[in-house]
Design an enzyme around this catalytic site. Structure first.
Site, PDB file in Angstrom:
ATOM      1  N   MET A 110       0.842  -1.190   0.000  1.00 14.55           N
ATOM      2  CA  MET A 110       0.000   0.000   0.000  1.00 14.55           C
ATOM      3  C   MET A 110       0.883   1.248   0.000  1.00 14.55           C
ATOM      4  O   MET A 110       1.910   1.282   0.678  1.00 14.55           O
ATOM      5  CB  MET A 110      -0.889   0.001   1.251  1.00 14.55           C
ATOM      6  N   CYS A 111       0.455   2.251  -0.771  1.00 12.54           N
ATOM      7  CA  CYS A 111       1.143   3.543  -0.760  1.00 12.54           C
ATOM      8  C   CYS A 111       0.071   4.624  -0.611  1.00 12.54           C
ATOM      9  O   CYS A 111      -0.951   4.398   0.020  1.00 12.54           O
ATOM     10  CB  CYS A 111       1.978   3.723  -2.027  1.00 12.54           C
ATOM     11  N   TYR A 112       0.303   5.786  -1.180  1.00  3.67           N
ATOM     12  CA  TYR A 112      -0.653   6.888  -1.071  1.00  3.67           C
ATOM     13  C   TYR A 112      -1.895   6.653  -1.929  1.00  3.67           C
ATOM     14  O   TYR A 112      -3.020   6.694  -1.444  1.00  3.67           O
ATOM     15  CB  TYR A 112       0.003   8.211  -1.504  1.00  3.67           C
TER      16      TYR A 112
END
Length: 108
Positions: free
Chosen positions: A64-66
């Protein structure tokens, strides 16, 4: 798996609930501290070694990132390190916190 797979946050949430995969968050420390998925491991250059020691290569990993863009590069990197199954989460934490506000933790 030669390539990572993109999944949506609902599928990622289900895999997490059913303990079918582990979740890593690759955002910067400040963003992670301001909010992250409850079960997320904060994966950084400094924590990569510990993560790899604690998680076998056959453990599916969700990244997961932004917004779901940076996670693709990290997912590819984890495949290159030897992980068998890696997912990139479309929409990233931005969509996660909208869909699962009760499953957001705060602090490092």
């Amino acid at each position: 798996m030669d390539q990572f797979e993109c999944i949506n946050v609902a599928d990622a949430h289900q895999k997490l609930q059913e303990k079918e995969a582990v979740l890593v968050d690759i955002r910067d420390p400040q963003s992670f501290a301001m909010g992250h998925a409850v079960q997320a491991f904060h994966l950084t250059n400094d924590t990569l070694g510990a993560f790899m020691r604690d998680n076998d290569f056959d453990t599916p990993v969700m990244v997961m990132c932004y917004h779901g863009n940076s996670s693709k590069g990290a997912a590819q990197y984890l495949l290159q390190q030897g992980y068998d199954v890696v997912y990139s989460i479309d929409g990233g934490f931005e969509v996660w916190q909208r869909q699962f506000p009760a499953e957001v933790a705060y602090g490092a």
